[in-house]
Motif scaffolding. Sequence first.
Motif, PDB file in Angstrom:
ATOM      1  N   PRO A   1       0.828 -34.101  41.884  1.00  0.00           N
ATOM      2  CA  PRO A   1       1.129 -35.600  41.833  1.00  0.00           C
ATOM      3  C   PRO A   1      -0.246 -36.169  41.219  1.00  0.00           C
ATOM      4  O   PRO A   1      -1.256 -35.759  41.532  1.00  0.00           O
ATOM      5  N   PHE A   2       0.078 -37.165  40.542  1.00  0.00           N
ATOM      6  CA  PHE A   2      -1.040 -38.008  40.155  1.00  0.00           C
ATOM      7  C   PHE A   2      -1.279 -39.278  41.227  1.00  0.00           C
ATOM      8  O   PHE A   2      -0.447 -39.793  41.625  1.00  0.00           O
ATOM      9  N   ASP A   3      -2.401 -39.486  41.513  1.00  0.00           N
ATOM     10  CA  ASP A   3      -2.850 -40.849  42.321  1.00  0.00           C
ATOM     11  C   ASP A   3      -3.248 -42.046  41.147  1.00  0.00           C
ATOM     12  O   ASP A   3      -4.323 -41.958  41.022  1.00  0.00           O
TER      13      ASP A   3
ATOM     14  N   GLU B   1      -3.783 -44.811  41.179  1.00  0.00           N
ATOM     15  CA  GLU B   1      -4.716 -45.951  41.595  1.00  0.00           C
ATOM     16  C   GLU B   1      -6.128 -45.296  41.658  1.00  0.00           C
ATOM     17  O   GLU B   1      -7.125 -46.084  41.298  1.00  0.00           O
ATOM     18  N   ARG B   2      -6.449 -43.993  41.807  1.00  0.00           N
ATOM     19  CA  ARG B   2      -7.648 -43.630  41.915  1.00  0.00           C
ATOM     20  C   ARG B   2      -8.134 -42.576  40.798  1.00  0.00           C
ATOM     21  O   ARG B   2      -9.202 -42.277  40.804  1.00  0.00           O
ATOM     22  N   GLU B   3      -7.197 -42.145  39.949  1.00  0.00           N
ATOM     23  CA  GLU B   3      -7.521 -41.043  38.962  1.00  0.00           C
ATOM     24  C   GLU B   3      -6.969 -41.480  37.749  1.00  0.00           C
ATOM     25  O   GLU B   3      -5.902 -41.980  37.648  1.00  0.00           O
ATOM     26  N   PRO B   4      -7.373 -40.862  36.843  1.00  0.00           N
ATOM     27  CA  PRO B   4      -6.814 -41.180  35.087  1.00  0.00           C
ATOM     28  C   PRO B   4      -5.428 -40.626  35.038  1.00  0.00           C
ATOM     29  O   PRO B   4      -5.238 -39.576  35.705  1.00  0.00           O
ATOM     30  N   PRO B   5      -4.853 -41.255  34.202  1.00  0.00           N
ATOM     31  CA  PRO B   5      -3.317 -40.569  34.157  1.00  0.00           C
ATOM     32  C   PRO B   5      -3.401 -39.410  33.495  1.00  0.00           C
ATOM     33  O   PRO B   5      -2.034 -39.066  32.637  1.00  0.00           O
ATOM     34  N   MET B   6      -4.296 -38.717  32.868  1.00  0.00           N
ATOM     35  CA  MET B   6      -4.353 -37.473  32.165  1.00  0.00           C
ATOM     36  C   MET B   6      -5.182 -36.418  32.960  1.00  0.00           C
ATOM     37  O   MET B   6      -6.334 -36.744  33.305  1.00  0.00           O
ATOM     38  N   ARG B   7      -4.648 -35.243  32.718  1.00  0.00           N
ATOM     39  CA  ARG B   7      -5.636 -34.146  33.385  1.00  0.00           C
ATOM     40  C   ARG B   7      -5.381 -33.038  32.394  1.00  0.00           C
ATOM     41  O   ARG B   7      -4.256 -32.902  31.855  1.00  0.00           O
TER      42      ARG B   7
END
Length: 472
Positions: free
Chosen positions: A140-142, A144-150
Amino acid sequence: MTAPDTREALLRRLAALPPARREALRRSLADRAAVRLPSGPLSSGQERLWFLSRFDPDDSGNHILWCVRLRGPIDAAALAGAFTRVAGRHDVLRARFRLDGDRPVQVIPPPAPVELTRIRLDGGEQAVIDEAVAVFFNRPFDLEREPPMRVALMEIDGEHAVLCIVLHHIAGDGWSLDILMRELAECYAARREGREPALEELAVTYADFVAAERREAEASGRERLGYWTARLAGVPALDLPGDGPRPPRWSGRGAKEPLAVPDEVISGLEGVARRERCTLFMALLAAYQWTLGAAAGQDDFCVGVPVAGRGRSEYAPVIGYFSNTIALRADLSGDPTFREVLARIRPDTLRALARADVPFERILGALRLPRDLSRPPLCQVMFNLHNLPKDDLLRTSMGDLSVEVYPPPQTGRTKADVWADVYRGPEGLGGYFEYNSDLFSAATARRLVQDFTGLIARVGADPDLRLSEWKG
């Protein structure tokens, strides 16, 4: 020294300062606290995805995956730097999504290094790579706290790796991945060659699109929205017969079934389309509607179709969530011939495309559909025709690396009961049916694919075939 001792020592030092110095320091700290990062509203599509992420933060159904196989002397530092350069150009790749009062906003932090996760794989077997990709994709993406790309570099040996990019849909779409890969290739090559990347300056940002969407919705969107609400009023859900009961809550679990239609067969359908003044897209959509309508015993339902949503040329080089969905209502009433179905689809598609800028989320809100957590709203099935095979999306090299598209593995997710994702290539029609594995077995999905491809062959040779005459 313990943490309480450190705090007490700091307080003693502050107390010892002259009053004027203490006041100046207090004002300085207050000014720093007041500094706010740039923020702005979300687009209609982003707002829906944001609410969905809050409703089910572990759902990876709105993740987008792209993988390429790299061979050659891989410079991981240059690769990370290339991603950092691209993210610095496109604000939305750095965005954080949070509440400001009672409304969601996207907050844009300043450019920062993009983390390149390095994963060492034991062996280059496809099963090993696929498992690692699926785990990385489904995390999952957080928002609020991390960018929307990994991004991850899955290293098989010193000169062989798979580069895996996972983008949350809230920050991009399929078109955006194409931009990302082309800019990444140029930035990587530039770093290796010690030069500046040859990238033209962007005239607009994604935030400009969001502002324009809101202005257009207020100024001239009422007539176009009225078309959609009138056209889609009362449309029933498509209820395909499955292999088990529909769960009370949509899970998004899915699988894929491949399809292939030889060139000589798909050419027959293209000939029918030309004679009826239709495109291949319209003819394939007609065959898809016919296949699903026959399976469900329904002559009225909606098929969702993704559109690029980049109506202005300056949006073409910008990464962001521009894509939209248009809902095309099937009309299979009266036992029509395939030719008659085409005659119905053509004007309906043209009218829909002329109003394709109305956000799907606004249409859903205006229709006031009954809440049903067990199925996707309005369009339970989707259809997408790509202009080129996916292997052609990346035509450039990355410096001294050879690059080839790595076929995405089964990620176990879907966003529809059935989603046909197909392309017209030099050898014919390819692609797959993605399906909800809660509802359908692999055998049932295979039969749907066989019905679809078999129908293409039948109507390509006989477009006057009637629905009642077709046995699948």
